[in-house]
Design a protein around this motif. Structure first.
Motif, short mmCIF file in Angstrom:
data_model
loop_
_atom_site.label_atom_id
_atom_site.label_comp_id
_atom_site.label_asym_id
_atom_site.label_seq_id
_atom_site.Cartn_x
_atom_site.Cartn_y
_atom_site.Cartn_z
N ARG A 40 12.61 5.12 5.09
CA ARG A 40 12.98 3.97 5.91
C ARG A 40 11.89 2.91 5.92
O ARG A 40 12.13 1.78 6.36
CB ARG A 40 13.26 4.42 7.35
N ALA A 41 10.67 3.25 5.46
CA ALA A 41 9.54 2.33 5.51
C ALA A 41 9.61 1.31 4.38
O ALA A 41 10.19 1.57 3.32
CB ALA A 41 8.23 3.11 5.44
N ALA A 42 8.98 0.14 4.61
CA ALA A 42 9.03 -0.95 3.64
C ALA A 42 8.41 -0.55 2.31
O ALA A 42 8.97 -0.82 1.24
CB ALA A 42 8.33 -2.18 4.21
N ASP A 43 7.21 0.10 2.35
CA ASP A 43 6.56 0.43 1.09
C ASP A 43 7.38 1.43 0.29
O ASP A 43 7.50 1.33 -0.93
CB ASP A 43 5.14 0.96 1.34
N ALA A 44 7.99 2.38 0.98
CA ALA A 44 8.79 3.39 0.28
C ALA A 44 10.03 2.76 -0.35
O ALA A 44 10.39 3.05 -1.49
CB ALA A 44 9.19 4.50 1.24
N VAL A 100 0.86 -1.18 0.00
CA VAL A 100 0.00 0.00 0.00
C VAL A 100 0.89 1.23 0.00
O VAL A 100 1.78 1.37 0.86
CB VAL A 100 -0.94 0.02 1.23
N LEU A 101 0.65 2.14 -0.96
CA LEU A 101 1.53 3.30 -1.11
C LEU A 101 0.84 4.62 -0.74
O LEU A 101 1.25 5.67 -1.20
CB LEU A 101 2.03 3.39 -2.56
N ASP A 102 -0.19 4.56 0.10
CA ASP A 102 -0.87 5.80 0.44
C ASP A 102 -0.44 6.36 1.79
O ASP A 102 -1.01 7.32 2.29
CB ASP A 102 -2.39 5.60 0.42
N GLN A 103 0.56 5.72 2.40
CA GLN A 103 1.03 6.20 3.69
C GLN A 103 2.01 7.36 3.50
O GLN A 103 2.51 7.60 2.41
CB GLN A 103 1.70 5.06 4.46
N ARG A 142 -3.71 10.07 -7.64
CA ARG A 142 -4.41 8.81 -7.40
C ARG A 142 -4.11 7.80 -8.50
O ARG A 142 -3.86 6.61 -8.22
CB ARG A 142 -5.92 9.06 -7.31
N THR A 143 -4.12 8.23 -9.76
CA THR A 143 -3.83 7.28 -10.84
C THR A 143 -2.39 6.79 -10.78
O THR A 143 -2.13 5.62 -11.06
CB THR A 143 -4.08 7.93 -12.22
N ARG A 144 -1.46 7.65 -10.37
CA ARG A 144 -0.07 7.18 -10.27
C ARG A 144 0.08 6.20 -9.11
O ARG A 144 0.83 5.22 -9.20
CB ARG A 144 0.90 8.34 -10.10
N ARG A 145 -0.62 6.46 -8.00
CA ARG A 145 -0.54 5.54 -6.86
C ARG A 145 -1.04 4.16 -7.25
O ARG A 145 -0.40 3.15 -6.94
CB ARG A 145 -1.33 6.08 -5.68
N VAL A 146 -2.18 4.10 -7.94
CA VAL A 146 -2.73 2.81 -8.36
C VAL A 146 -1.75 2.10 -9.30
O VAL A 146 -1.51 0.89 -9.19
CB VAL A 146 -4.10 3.01 -9.05
N HIS A 147 -1.19 2.86 -10.24
CA HIS A 147 -0.23 2.29 -11.19
C HIS A 147 1.01 1.77 -10.48
O HIS A 147 1.48 0.65 -10.74
CB HIS A 147 0.15 3.35 -12.22
#
Length: 528
Positions: free
Chosen positions: A385-389, A377-380, A486-491
């Motif tokens: 240092r975070a895993a998603d980043a 999930v990339l909305d945080q 939003r579209t870039r996050r989904v992509h």
């Protein structure tokens, strides 16, 4: 009882500050590699000068007389070319004091090199040392004291009050004529010198573990922690700190720094751990990059690096199957974060679980992370240092991002700008989906750039290399920033999940290698 080295022959004498500076200028005084860097601030510098001016004792200088080759000697801001000598004096105690005197009484105009900490002058009115700044005719730069002609010339050039000449001459006599107690060890072994050095450093500002490690390395060692860090960066592996390198070497060699970092560092260095673990350090870096980490700075955690170095130290030629499993572990741990930074428990786990049993070591690492798939999930809020980043940054680098002129952006290039300050897609967005690895110079964000009427539509391959779809670009042009983000996050979520899943191989069986009874435990190593 363990016998300690004994000093065979030493000599105690008193020399003036002026004579000491002569020893410095001619390269007689050297700094051994086990000395720490200069640590004082300007307040410490002024305090020493004031003590000498008042005639207070400032301690004994301790030197070790040894043959030394021709070399450049660094003392503070000065680099002094020193010839080969059979009787060079290596500083064992007093380096900070020698460095201060060698710099504050040296004319920076001779070599153009200076450091603000040494910019100290003497106020002839108040008769006190002050930070050098302006050009007041009553504030005397200390370097003119070494030549009486320079001192007289300063008075004339600055139209200084001649009544202050008495104060200047008094200062000259007190500083340059001050007698320093000097103790010289002669005919001593390196063990004796190190023992003396250790004892002299039980008080005062404590050495860091890294300084202790560097200090305790054998004199014949051809590599140091800073040199190794530079080597890895130059080879494109990214930036890694000397502390991370040191801890990996200590633990790989079987020592526990959590029970006393300085002691573990000293023992590991003296025992030659650096040279023993060096091949494993290079192998671990190469493996991480081959596994798709893009940069050592993007490893899941500090302890991940330690586990890799220890594994390749104990198993320099691992089985190909274990290399596949180790790569899975790397990508799975990105999400699970089984090895959290700044935590002693992982380091002790590594010592206990990464052992001489190659297959069991890999299975222990996999068991700690587990095999349950984790959604990305990339909305945080963006935190490098975070895993998603870190996952997103790896994927963005894997897309081979380019500048408009086609020049590629490498992980090393991004690291110089700092991962925390990457360009933004739109103003204000906090998630990693709002970050890119290239930004327009004349605009704060991609949105500002896209909405500039002078901006042409970028090439499709350029947009793709940054994870920006044509739809996202058109939304930016139209000023619909929230929809574009939003579209870039989904992509990006879709691309990152696909990229990571392909490497974590969540659904694959994690069985170890099948070995023949007479098969050597080591296989052909697939990394350099």
């Amino acid at each position: 009882m363990t016998s300690l080295p004994r000093a065979n022959r030493s000599h105690l004498e008193a020399i003036s500050v002026e004579d000491l500076l002569g020893h410095v200028d001619t390269g007689h005084i050297r700094v051994p590699r086990f000395q720490r860097d200069f640590k004082w601030d300007q307040a410490d510098v002024i305090r020493l000068l004031d003590s000498i001016y008042r005639g207070y004792p400032v301690g004994t200088l301790l030197f070790w007389e040894r043959p030394r080759p021709a070399e450049d000697v660094r003392l503070g801001a000065r680099v002094i070319p020193a010839p080969e000598r059979a009787d060079a004096w290596l500083v064992l105690d007093g380096q900070q004091r020698v460095t201060v005197l060698a710099n504050v009484l040296h004319d920076p105009g001779q070599d153009g090199v200076t450091d603000p900490v040494f910019r100290v002058a003497f106020d002839l009115r108040s008769r006190e040392f002050v930070p050098a700044g302006g050009h007041e005719p009553h504030v005397l730069p200390l370097h003119v004291l070494r030549d009486f002609g320079d001192l007289l010339a300063w008075f004339q050039l600055n139209q200084a009050d001649l009544s202050h000449q008495g104060a200047a001459r008094d200062l000259l006599g007190r500083l340059l004529g001050y007698r320093l107690a000097v103790h010289v060890l002669r005919d001593e072994s390196e063990d004796t010198a190190r023992e003396v050095f250790d004892r002299m450093n039980h008080s005062g500002k404590a050495l860091t573990a890294v300084e202790v490690f560097t200090a305790a390395q054998p004199g014949a060692s051809q590599v140091s922690l800073p040199l190794l860090a530079v080597e890895l960066e130059q080879q494109g592996y990214g930036v890694i700190s000397v502390e991370q390198l040191m801890n990996a070497i200590i633990i790989a060699d079987g020592r526990d720094p959590t029970r006393g970092a300085a002691e573990a560092a000293r023992d590991a260095a003296r025992d030659g751990a650096m040279e023993r673990v060096l091949p494993a350090t290079r192998a671990a870096a190469a493996f991480a990059m081959d596994a798709g980490m893009q940069s050592l700075a993007l490893l899941p955690a500090f302890s991940t690096w330690i586990a890799l170095v220890r594994f390749f130290h104990l198993h320099p030629r691992p089985h190909p199957r274990n290399l596949i499993l180790l790569r899975r572990w790397l990508w799975r741990d990105l999400y699970v974060r089984a090895f959290a930074d700044d935590n002693r428990t992982p380091q002790r786990f590594i010592l206990a679980s990464v052992t001489t049993d190659e297959d069991a070591s890999v299975q222990a690492l996999l068991e700690r992370t587990g095999a349950n798939r984790h959604p990305l999930v990339l909305d945080q809020k963006y935190d490098p240092r975070a895993a998603d980043a870190r996952a997103a940054l790896r994927v963005l680098l894997a897309l081979e991002p380019r500048a408009l002129d086609g020049h590629p952006t490498r992980a090393a290039d991004v690291r110089k700008k700092a991962w925390a300050n990457l360009p933004r897609l739109v103003p204000g967005g906090l998630s990693v989906a709002n970050r890119l690895l290239w930004g327009p110079r004349e605009h704060d964000t991609w949105a500002d750039w896209a909405q500039d009427q002078d901006t042409p539509t970028p090439p499709a391959e350029f947009l793709v290399s940054h994870g920006v779809t044509p739809e996202t670009w058109q939304l930016l042009v139209a000023g619909r920033d929230e929809e574009a983000l939003r579209t870039r996050r989904v992509h990006l979520e879709r691309e990152c999940q696909r990229y990571v899943d392909a490497r974590a191989e969540w659904e694959q069986e994690d069985r170890g290698p099948i070995r023949l009874e007479d098969e050597d435990v080591g296989g052909d190593c697939l990394v350099a």
